[in-house]
Design a protein around this motif. Sequence first.
Motif, short mmCIF file in Angstrom:
data_model
loop_
_atom_site.label_atom_id
_atom_site.label_comp_id
_atom_site.label_asym_id
_atom_site.label_seq_id
_atom_site.Cartn_x
_atom_site.Cartn_y
_atom_site.Cartn_z
N THR A 79 50.92 131.22 -13.52
CA THR A 79 50.05 131.11 -14.78
C THR A 79 49.59 131.61 -14.77
N ARG A 80 49.70 132.68 -14.20
CA ARG A 80 48.43 134.08 -15.57
C ARG A 80 48.81 134.15 -16.90
N GLN A 81 49.83 134.28 -17.35
CA GLN A 81 50.28 134.25 -18.95
C GLN A 81 49.49 133.43 -19.60
N ILE A 82 49.37 132.68 -19.48
CA ILE A 82 48.84 131.68 -20.10
C ILE A 82 47.12 131.31 -20.25
N ALA A 140 38.83 137.01 -15.24
CA ALA A 140 39.23 136.14 -14.72
C ALA A 140 40.82 135.81 -13.62
N ASP A 141 41.58 136.53 -14.72
CA ASP A 141 42.53 137.25 -14.55
C ASP A 141 42.98 138.11 -13.49
N LEU A 147 42.99 144.88 -17.28
CA LEU A 147 41.85 144.71 -17.76
C LEU A 147 42.36 146.39 -18.10
N ALA A 148 41.96 146.84 -17.66
CA ALA A 148 42.98 148.74 -18.25
C ALA A 148 43.62 148.19 -19.48
#
Length: 339
Positions: A79-82, A140-141, A147-148
């Motif tokens: 679900t990270r893509q959301i 949060a991810d 992040l980079a």
Amino acid sequence: MTALPARHVAAESSADKLEEIRALVDGELHEVNRIILEMMQSEISLIPELARHIVAAGGKRVRPILTLLAARLCGYRGTRQIGLAACVEFIHTATLLHDDVVDESDLRRGNPTANAVWGNKAPVLVGDFLFSRAFQLMVADGSLKVLAILSNASAVIAEGEVHQLVTANDTATTEAAYLQVIAAKTAALFKAACQIGAVVADRPEIEEMALAAYGDNLGIAFQLVDDALDYHAKQALLGKSVGDDFREGKITLPVLLAFARGDEEERAFWRRTLENLDQTPEDLERAQALLARHGAIEATIARAEEYGERARQALAIFPYSRAKQAMLDLLDFCIARAY
């Protein structure tokens, strides 16, 4: 107007094609929109009011859809893509708010811009708020690589906007400088949106770079089409006033091509209208005529098709899937807007 090549989606059916693409990720996109609405909230009532104004203006969500499709293409089932797709949309929306202030635009997607309604100060500050929300989603991810990628894209976009400001009103701008601007201000977010799909799926670097190349070339093609549309689209299709780039003195590829192909009298016209911003009500029509005389719109669209083909080839390493087909269809949709 140039005839539509058979390999492209017909212009009249492109909206239907986009709906088919959206349907493939409809459940995930619903969750993306829920996160966006939730994170727009603030005790300061002006923030959700202004943010809702631009979100409700009807953006196509192309960039977050790319993140969802790229993750699916790579076989990701989490679900990270959301959250990351919502992050991508927040970055995009923040840049729109800032761009409209810089450009002094009155329309965005056919509706009054936030700066036309609230003045300049509030949209700039709310844009900063949305950037902050984007970075909260990145953190949060929990992935330093994600992040980079996204923080670098944000920096590159800002550099691109400043570069465009520097090259505005300068007919001596080179095609290389113009392409550098659009690669930064538009393509960088397309690239990042696709690349993070491979990262969350923990795919090999070759797939990550292939998706980055697809997004980069798609983004450049997308902006080339936009720059062509500014001179020949119907306002309802373009979502802003036709000729905005001309009135603001922006140096885009259609202008560069017409300037290079024109005689000295024509070049004097471009210098007067774009460098000095000395314009009469009839000048936009003359600019359109000069672009038509030198085939500048057709040449710009042809260049967009070249970048589109590069994007298509970048996906060649992936086996056929519904997600891959949707990404190819999205490419066709972005270019078919020109017809």
